[in-house]
Write a protein that holds these residues in place. Structure first.
Motif, PDB file in Angstrom:
ATOM      1  N   PRO A   1       0.940  -0.745   0.207  1.00  7.97           N
ATOM      2  CA  PRO A   1      -0.137  -0.279  -0.221  1.00  7.97           C
ATOM      3  C   PRO A   1       0.947   1.681   0.412  1.00  7.97           C
ATOM      4  N   SER A   2       0.438   1.996  -0.551  1.00 14.13           N
ATOM      5  CA  SER A   2       1.060   3.362  -0.665  1.00 14.13           C
ATOM      6  C   SER A   2       1.151   3.935   0.634  1.00 14.13           C
ATOM      7  N   ASP A   3       1.783   5.252   0.560  1.00 14.18           N
ATOM      8  CA  ASP A   3       1.783   5.867   2.003  1.00 14.18           C
ATOM      9  C   ASP A   3       0.548   6.932   2.357  1.00 14.18           C
ATOM     10  N   ALA A   4      -0.472   6.938   0.424  1.00 12.43           N
ATOM     11  CA  ALA A   4      -0.997   7.685   0.879  1.00 12.43           C
ATOM     12  C   ALA A   4      -2.374   7.215   0.914  1.00 12.43           C
ATOM     13  N   GLU A   5      -2.149   5.282   1.118  1.00 16.22           N
ATOM     14  CA  GLU A   5      -3.613   4.581   1.999  1.00 16.22           C
ATOM     15  C   GLU A   5      -2.933   4.057   3.404  1.00 16.22           C
ATOM     16  N   TRP A   6      -2.262   4.383   3.646  1.00 20.68           N
ATOM     17  CA  TRP A   6      -1.624   4.597   5.107  1.00 20.68           C
ATOM     18  C   TRP A   6      -2.280   5.506   5.666  1.00 20.68           C
ATOM     19  N   LYS A   7      -2.100   6.276   4.991  1.00 22.35           N
ATOM     20  CA  LYS A   7      -2.478   7.729   5.564  1.00 22.35           C
ATOM     21  C   LYS A   7      -4.256   7.461   5.662  1.00 22.35           C
ATOM     22  N   GLN A   8      -4.757   6.936   4.762  1.00 26.81           N
ATOM     23  CA  GLN A   8      -6.453   7.644   5.073  1.00 26.81           C
ATOM     24  C   GLN A   8      -6.624   6.157   6.214  1.00 26.81           C
ATOM     25  N   LEU A   9      -5.840   5.358   5.749  1.00 25.56           N
ATOM     26  CA  LEU A   9      -6.571   3.970   7.105  1.00 25.56           C
ATOM     27  C   LEU A   9      -6.011   4.899   8.442  1.00 25.56           C
ATOM     28  N   ASN A  10      -5.307   5.230   7.966  1.00 24.28           N
ATOM     29  CA  ASN A  10      -5.291   6.232   9.817  1.00 24.28           C
ATOM     30  C   ASN A  10      -6.806   7.545  10.405  1.00 24.28           C
ATOM     31  N   ILE A  11      -6.676   7.513   8.843  1.00 25.21           N
ATOM     32  CA  ILE A  11      -7.747   8.594   9.239  1.00 25.21           C
ATOM     33  C   ILE A  11      -9.320   8.134   9.342  1.00 25.21           C
ATOM     34  N   SER A  12      -9.647   6.668   8.280  1.00 21.99           N
ATOM     35  CA  SER A  12     -10.814   6.352   9.121  1.00 21.99           C
ATOM     36  C   SER A  12     -10.514   5.199  10.558  1.00 21.99           C
ATOM     37  N   LEU A  13      -9.499   5.637  11.187  1.00 22.07           N
ATOM     38  CA  LEU A  13      -9.270   4.508  12.494  1.00 22.07           C
ATOM     39  C   LEU A  13      -9.185   5.447  13.349  1.00 22.07           C
TER      40      LEU A  13
END
Length: 639
Positions: free
Chosen positions: A69-81
């Motif tokens: 996963p890209s950094d942007a996807e990990w960042k979006q996951l963190n937002i979702s969490l």
């Protein structure tokens, strides 16, 4: 007159069951709208195959690989969490030269952390280090560099069901390895994995006492327990509510999750059964990301498998409902003796209670071993009375050994306990082992729940290896079989240099009752009289070749146990992750059925841990082939 309305009403009330309500954190769940806004956390469908034309990845995504996963996807996951995604450094990084070096922190970690809750409350660490790969060991003046090794890449600090669902869905949809961790009591490396996303359930600490609970054939007291509750916390809740609940013996062992998923033994096994026998309902997030309540009336195959059928295999448990009992008193008597203590120059393994200082001793090696044999044989009377024996045989040096045990029985009078133990002490005295049976008046029962002020501190990472076997009670009925088995134990300690750890209990089907008797617990447990282990500390940083040599050596001693106990098994939580024939040892004849449940509920193979059902389809590919290590990429096995 026949009144259908009254008849139907009577049926309705007869079928009602008091099942309580879920914890507030379980009401916070991932919605379809959440999943739609970020497809990477969208729910799965166990009945849908891979898209037409797609290829099945042969390995899990790896940091730096094209599918990571890209950094942007990990960042979006963190937002979702809601900010619950962590990327912690290995704690020992403070001991290595570089930007993370901190001499003060390192010194505290080395000298003081083990006296606190640091390692239990730390999101990455496990208490058994060797599966990590020894890439960041804790030491003052450490040399080299610290790398993550087998530690997960990211950690989700789960405090709601939403956190767990989003993590499960993201890992499945993005082909990321997934692991589950609570306290880190893990002898086989199941809660770590290189390149993994870890779901950390440690902070799910909710607890509820339910005075009246009814489901199926059970009606009585119960407790609802969050996945993060540790044994010491469970005991405090027992004391506060004046109840007894079957719990692990180790203070900081988790009372839910891996303990019940692999049977779960403890001091009340001969009285009330295993941990898995206590379960009345389970809340779990399955591989498709759905939150489910699993009980005797819902998802019967999953209900069967979750109780004893393997940890980190079928889902992420968020809470369970367990049977509760009236408070009970337990009486315990300690017995210790040694041979040639003046010759002792060995050391006691870290984390193991040392033998009692100034214990009675003998200079007759044959008498010592005869005394130990008598003590183990006498344990059959203890477990028949609903108790258990907890023991160690310590190798201390040439012809020098110590033996220590405790006999514990619930709800027994002091005179009755004395009468039960007296024959053993008489036999030991006949062998010139000068042990003294405590007077009846000194045997004071204590409340099982304790005083409610336990704290659960004092754990530190070590490299313990267990090789274990469940010895069947039938051996105690044959003098020749018992003598042969005990001789094999003696050889493992005397020749092999291992510490032997024995726990005697008898969690039969009759004791398990309903619904425990119908579960995925290895059938070998129901015939068991003694759980025996050979223990050692695996040195840090040894080569793969040396690790394999040590495994082969230990397997040679355990092989004799297997020859003497055909059809018996082993306890996975205190077993060998490199166990040969682990499918039969850990699961018995139930293994094939468990694999079927696994494929039905997790066709993606998302939940993976070594020696769990279906796990042979995958392997951790380490650079040097280190056996049972977790410092490598998880890939499908090519046959």
């Amino acid at each position: 007159m026949y009144r259908p309305d009254i008849f139907l009403t009577l049926i309705f009330f007869a079928a009602q069951e008091v099942v309580g309500s879920n914890f507030p954190f379980e009401a916070v769940q991932l919605s379809e709208a959440d999943a739609k806004s970020f497809p990477a956390i969208g729910f799965g469908n166990t009945k849908a195959g891979p898209p037409p034309g797609s290829t099945v990845p042969q390995c899990r995504a790896w940091p730096g690989s094209h599918d990571w996963p890209s950094d942007a996807e990990w960042k979006q996951l963190n937002i979702s969490l809601g900010g619950a995604l962590l990327k912690p450094l290995p704690a020992a990084a403070a001991c290595y030269q570089g930007e993370n070096y901190n001499e003060t922190t390192c010194q505290w970690l080395v000298t003081q952390a083990g006296r606190t809750r640091f390692w239990i409350d730390e999101p990455l660490s496990t208490l058994t280090q060797w599966p990590q790969g020894s890439t960041c060991t804790l030491a003052m003046n450490a040399t080299g560099t610290c790398t993550r090794g087998g530690f997960p890449e990211y950690v989700v600090n789960a405090t709601t069901v939403t956190h767990i669902q989003a993590a499960v869905n993201f890992a499945r949809n993005k082909n990321v390895r997934l692991v589950i961790k609570n306290t880190g009591h893990d002898f086989g490396g199941r809660s770590m994995g290189a390149g993994a996303l870890s779901i950390w359930v440690h902070n799910l600490k909710s607890f509820e006492f339910i005075p009246e609970y009814s489901i199926g054939q059970y009606s009585g007291m119960a407790v609802r327990v969050g996945a993060g509750i540790e044994s010491w916390e469970m005991f405090n809740h027992m004391a506060a509510n004046n109840i007894t609940v079957v719990a692990p013996g180790g203070a900081t062992v988790g009372s839910v999750g891996g303990w019940i998923a692999v049977a779960g033994h403890g001091s009340l096994a001969s009285k009330y059964g295993l941990g898995a026998d206590q379960v009345l309902s389970i809340n779990v997030v399955t591989a498709d990301g759905r939150f489910r309540t699993v009980d005797p009336h819902n998802h019967e195959d999953l209900w069967w498998a979750l109780r004893g059928g393997g940890p980190s295999t079928f889902g992420v448990i968020t809470s369970v409902v367990l049977k509760a009992y009236p408070p009970i008193n337990i009486t315990s008597v300690s017995l210790s003796f040694s041979v040639n203590p003046s010759l002792a120059n060995g050391t006691i393994l870290p984390g193991i209670p040392p033998p009692r200082p100034n214990a009675p001793s003998t200079t007759d090696l044959s008498a010592f071993w005869r005394g130990v044999s008598l003590s183990y044989h006498d344990c059959i009377h203890i477990i028949t009375a609903g108790g258990y024996c907890f023991s160690y045989i310590y190798p201390l040096g040439p012809s020098s050994f110590a033996y220590s045990t405790s006999h514990t029985i619930p709800n027994i009078t002091s005179p009755a306990f004395t009468a039960l133990l007296e024959p053993l002490y008489t036999q030991l005295n006949t062998l010139s082992i000068p042990v003294t049976l405590p007077a009846s008046t000194s045997l004071t029962p204590t409340l099982y729940a304790g005083n409610g002020r336990r704290t659960g501190t004092g754990d530190t990472p070590i490299n313990t290896r267990y090789r274990s076997r469940l010895f069947p009670s039938s051996v105690w009925q044959s003098p020749s079989e018992f003598e042969a088995l005990f001789s094999s134990i003696r050889v493992g300690v005397e020749e092999g240099g291992y510490t032997f750890h024995g726990i005697a209990y008898s969690p039969t089907l009759e004791i398990a009752g309903w619904p425990g008797a119908n579960s995925a617990v290895n059938p070998a447990w129901r015939r068991t009289a003694l759980h025996g282990s050979l223990m050692e500390i695996q040195p840090e940083g040894i080569s793969a070749a040396e690790a394999k040599r040590r495994d082969e050596r230990a397997h040679g001693y355990v092989a004799r146990w297997k020859e003497l106990t055909p059809g018996a098994g082993a306890y996975m939580n205190e077993g060998d992750p490199a166990e040969t024939g682990w499918q039969g040892s850990f699961y018995g004849g139930l293994y094939g059925r468990l694999v079927g449940v696994k494929r039905r509920w997790d066709p993606w193979g998302l939940f993976w841990a070594r020696t769990t059902p279906g796990s042979e389809a995958w392997e951790v590919v380490t650079r040097d082939g280190y056996p049972a290590g977790q410092n490598g990429r998880l890939c499908r096995v090519v046959r």
